[in-house]
Design a protein around this motif. Structure first.
Motif, mmCIF file in Angstrom:
data_model
loop_
_atom_site.group_PDB
_atom_site.id
_atom_site.type_symbol
_atom_site.label_atom_id
_atom_site.label_comp_id
_atom_site.label_asym_id
_atom_site.label_seq_id
_atom_site.Cartn_x
_atom_site.Cartn_y
_atom_site.Cartn_z
ATOM 1 N N GLY A 233 0.827 -1.210 0.000
ATOM 2 C CA GLY A 233 0.000 0.000 0.000
ATOM 3 C C GLY A 233 0.859 1.257 0.000
ATOM 4 N N SER A 234 0.294 2.335 0.542
ATOM 5 C CA SER A 234 0.949 3.628 0.376
ATOM 6 C C SER A 234 2.269 3.760 1.153
ATOM 7 C CB SER A 234 -0.004 4.768 0.744
ATOM 8 O OG SER A 234 -0.429 4.617 2.057
ATOM 9 N N SER A 235 2.549 2.844 2.069
ATOM 10 C CA SER A 235 3.849 2.910 2.757
ATOM 11 C C SER A 235 4.991 2.623 1.793
ATOM 12 C CB SER A 235 3.922 1.882 3.899
ATOM 13 O OG SER A 235 2.947 2.139 4.855
ATOM 14 N N CYS A 244 0.009 8.280 7.152
ATOM 15 C CA CYS A 244 -0.881 7.262 6.557
ATOM 16 C C CYS A 244 -0.735 5.939 7.305
ATOM 17 C CB CYS A 244 -0.606 7.098 5.063
ATOM 18 S SG CYS A 244 0.934 6.293 4.635
ATOM 19 N N ASP A 245 -1.733 5.052 7.114
ATOM 20 C CA ASP A 245 -1.703 3.791 7.856
ATOM 21 C C ASP A 245 -0.566 2.894 7.330
ATOM 22 O OD1 ASP A 245 -2.625 2.837 5.443
ATOM 23 O OD2 ASP A 245 -4.421 1.886 6.224
ATOM 24 N N LEU A 246 -0.303 1.825 8.070
ATOM 25 C CA LEU A 246 0.740 0.884 7.662
ATOM 26 C C LEU A 246 0.070 -0.452 7.341
ATOM 27 C CD1 LEU A 246 3.638 -0.169 7.316
ATOM 28 C CD2 LEU A 246 3.867 -0.252 9.791
ATOM 29 N N ASP A 247 -0.031 -0.741 6.029
ATOM 30 C CA ASP A 247 -0.620 -2.007 5.595
ATOM 31 C C ASP A 247 0.492 -3.035 5.512
ATOM 32 O OD1 ASP A 247 -3.323 -0.870 4.830
ATOM 33 O OD2 ASP A 247 -2.005 0.328 3.552
ATOM 34 N N MET A 248 0.259 -4.206 6.086
ATOM 35 C CA MET A 248 1.295 -5.244 6.038
ATOM 36 C C MET A 248 0.620 -6.595 5.878
ATOM 37 S SD MET A 248 2.394 -5.352 10.049
ATOM 38 C CE MET A 248 2.497 -3.664 10.538
HETATM 39 MG MG MG Z 1 -2.888 2.225 3.453
#
Ligand code: MG
Ligand code: GTP
Length: 584
Positions: A233-235, A244-248
């Motif tokens: 994602g955006s990370s 922004c959030d951290l998608d993993m």
């Molecule tokens: Mg995200």
């Protein structure tokens, strides 16, 4: 009169021609805390006010960046430091365990340090001299992580020597600061580049994201020793904003692969495993135990929620030290491939990220997007819309996904769960666009294009780079680039889409008005991007809207059309060409 149509915004129109008036830059802009050479290069290219793919420096493949960052994170530790600390003594102490490659401090309910050793062994060496705390009335669950607590044995000794520790900034600029920076910019192009510089993830923030994934991986590895926790994602796709959030996702694909390759002789040896009725149930069971583990043993992991009945089951939690809101899923390889595709699109032309960041900020300022799931457009969908728009320029600024597939060679071939996700991975092989349109023009035309897009019958499709008939009745249809039967914006309601269209038309109108001859406004008046972004502006727009008789969208559309017909003949861009969308 036309200008009255946008109510209180008329005062902003006095900023006409501001984009063409050179304004003194009050200070040189610098991206906070960026240290890595790659990041610097990216900054220079993304911060350029020029158009086109002027930066010809070879760029790394997404997989190379992922590998390097992951390896770097495995040599890195996170430390909660005492508030009063001597940086010199701190580093000297840690150096006993091996040379330090890099370090930085940041504040987040305490002073934290991120320390990158040159070798992984240094981490083990430090862990070997680290004790589990004894906690008076409470009990500690012993866990050997890479997240440490440093305490001063003799605080008075260090207090006298402490220097002011420089802390890396992990937050986006305040609205006030953004307003000032945008108003001080020299042109609308400069405004878009400034916004990008201020909001993009810094080198430190990126490191912290990979480190957080690596710390979670250590916890998951207690169950699945060969697993990897990979950010997506955006990370990692180049479009992440500070905050922004951290998608993993927990990648279990590597488990058991090596043994299968090495198997020789008369037998095929398999692990005895437990079977469950479906892949989804397997995912839910895995995430359930990892969620428990994070909740009970994960240092710094708080507010753990297991959202296992969602379409894509996930564990959501806050990583308290880094301040990241984390979403953990499993085996999300298609999403990682989407991230790679966006990374390539973002790196192909310096205008892409600048435009995406501005559109994302614009959408956020007007509450078109939200951090709460709902009927809103997502940032992912907005990015797809910008990419599609850039594919539609003449000449195109971005190639279609189908074209990127034709450039792929054998090693790029990628099939995930039966979906063909093949495209060229070496972005240096992709010919840069000859389009030289300015960001100002692109911003204006983005709003016009989508302000007039036939959403009722057409679908947005970056694979082919052209509108297609909508295969289903959702108000907004954006084809998922890899799972092509899916619509990534199925959640968007008609009213949210209408709000987007209305605001796009109003924004196009504001930018058009700024092109006209007007006296220069006082220097503190919002102009250009500032006029489109500031929440106060959004608010005054909505107040003004309440007073109107006709729906804004209809009126502004008519106005735009009248402008188009009167200005097409004498308006030019840097190509000497102007493309106006007229698909109502
Ligand atoms: Mg995200
Ligand atoms: P932020 O808003 O900055 O977090 O942007 P993001 O790109 O990280 O979006 P988000 O956190 O919502 O989703 C993370 C990633 O999941 C995206 O980048 C996509 O790769 C993928 N994703 C999000 N939404 C969808 C969707 O509706 N369909 C598919 N196939 N993938 C999605």
């Amino acid at each position: 009169m036309a200008a009255r149509g946008v109510g209180k915004l008329t005062l902003l129109h006095r900023c006409a021609q501001r984009s063409r008036v050179l304004r003194p830059a009050h200070r040189l802009l610098s991206c906070p805390g960026t240290v890595a050479a790659d990041a610097k290069r990216e900054e220079q290219s993304s911060g350029s006010a020029k158009t086109g793919s002027e930066d010809r420096t070879p760029k790394k493949r997404f997989s190379e960046v992922q590998k390097e960052r992951r390896e770097q994170a495995q040599r890195t530790i996170l430390i909660l430091c005492p508030n009063k600390i001597s940086e010199k003594k701190f580093l000297k102490y840690l150096s006993q365990h091996g040379p330090i490659n890099n370090h930085f401090f940041f504040e987040s309910f305490g002073l934290y340090a991120v320390v990158e050793f040159c070798q992984k062994e240094s981490v083990t060496s430090l862990q070997n001299v680290t004790r589990t705390p004894s906690l008076g009335t409470e009990a500690a669950i012993p866990f050997r992580s890479r997240f440490f607590n440093f305490k001063l044995k003799n605080p008075s000794n260090q207090t006298s020597e402490q220097s002011c520790i420089p802390c890396s900034n992990q937050s986006p600029p305040s609205n006030k600061k953004l307003f000032e920076l945008l108003c001080d910019a020299e042109s609308i192009d400069d405004q878009l580049n400034t916004l990008l510089k201020e909001f993009q993830l810094t080198e430190e923030n990126t490191k912290l994201r990979y480190l957080t994934c690596s710390l979670i991986e250590d916890i998951a590895a207690a169950y699945f020793p060969d697993c990897a926790v990979r950010p997506f994602g955006s990370s990692v796709n180049g479009f992440g904003k500070l905050g922004c959030d951290l998608d993993m996702f927990l990648d279990l694909d590597e488990i058991g692969k090596f043994s299968a390759q090495k198997a020789s002789g008369n037998f095929l040896v398999e692990f005895q495993v437990k079977n469950v009725p479906s892949e989804r149930i397997a995912t839910q069971k895995i995430l359930s135990v990892i969620g428990e583990c994070l909740d009970h043993f994960g240092p710094g992991c708080v507010g753990v929620q297991k959202i296992l009945n969602a379409r894509c089951p996930l564990v959501r939690f806050s990583h308290q030290a880094s301040g990241f809101q984390c979403d953990l899923t499993t085996n999300n390889r298609i999403a990682l491939k989407s991230s790679e595709l966006l990374y390539i699109y973002g790196a192909l032309d310096s205008r892409v990220r600048a435009l995406v960041f501005s559109i994302r900020c614009w959408a956020r300022a007007h509450s078109l997007t939200s951090s709460i799931p709902g009927a809103w457009i997502t940032n992912f969908s907005l990015t797809m819309m910008v990419i599609f728009f850039l594919q539609r320029r003449s000449p195109p600024i971005l190639p279609t996904l189908d074209y990127l597939k034709t450039l792929a060679d054998a090693e790029d071939k990628c099939i995930i769960e039966g979906h063909n996700c093949t495209f060229i991975c070496d972005l240096n092989q992709i010919k840069p666009s000859g389009n030289t349109e300015t960001l100002e023009l692109l911003l204006k035309e983005f709003f016009e294009y989508f302000g007039n897009f036939a959403f009722n019958k057409n679908s947005i499709n970056i694979r082919q780079g052209r509108e297609q008939n909508k295969p289903e009745a959702s108000p907004l249809h954006i084809q998922n680039p890899f799972e092509t039967s899916l619509n990534i914006s199925k959640n968007v309601s008609q009213s949210q889409l209408q709000k987007f269209v209305d605001l796009a038309r109003e924004s196009a109108w504001i930018l058009h008005q700024e092109d006209k001859d007007h006296p220069s406004p006082p220097s503190n008046q919002p102009w250009g991007l500032a006029a489109l972004l500031l929440p106060s502006v959004a608010k005054s727009m909505s107040n003004a809207k309440k007073k109107r008789k006709k729906p804004a969208s209809e009126r502004i559309k008519n106005l735009l059309e009248s402008i188009k017909s009167s200005s097409t003949e004498n308006s030019t861009n840097t190509n000497g060409k102007r493309t106006v969308s007229t698909q109502a």
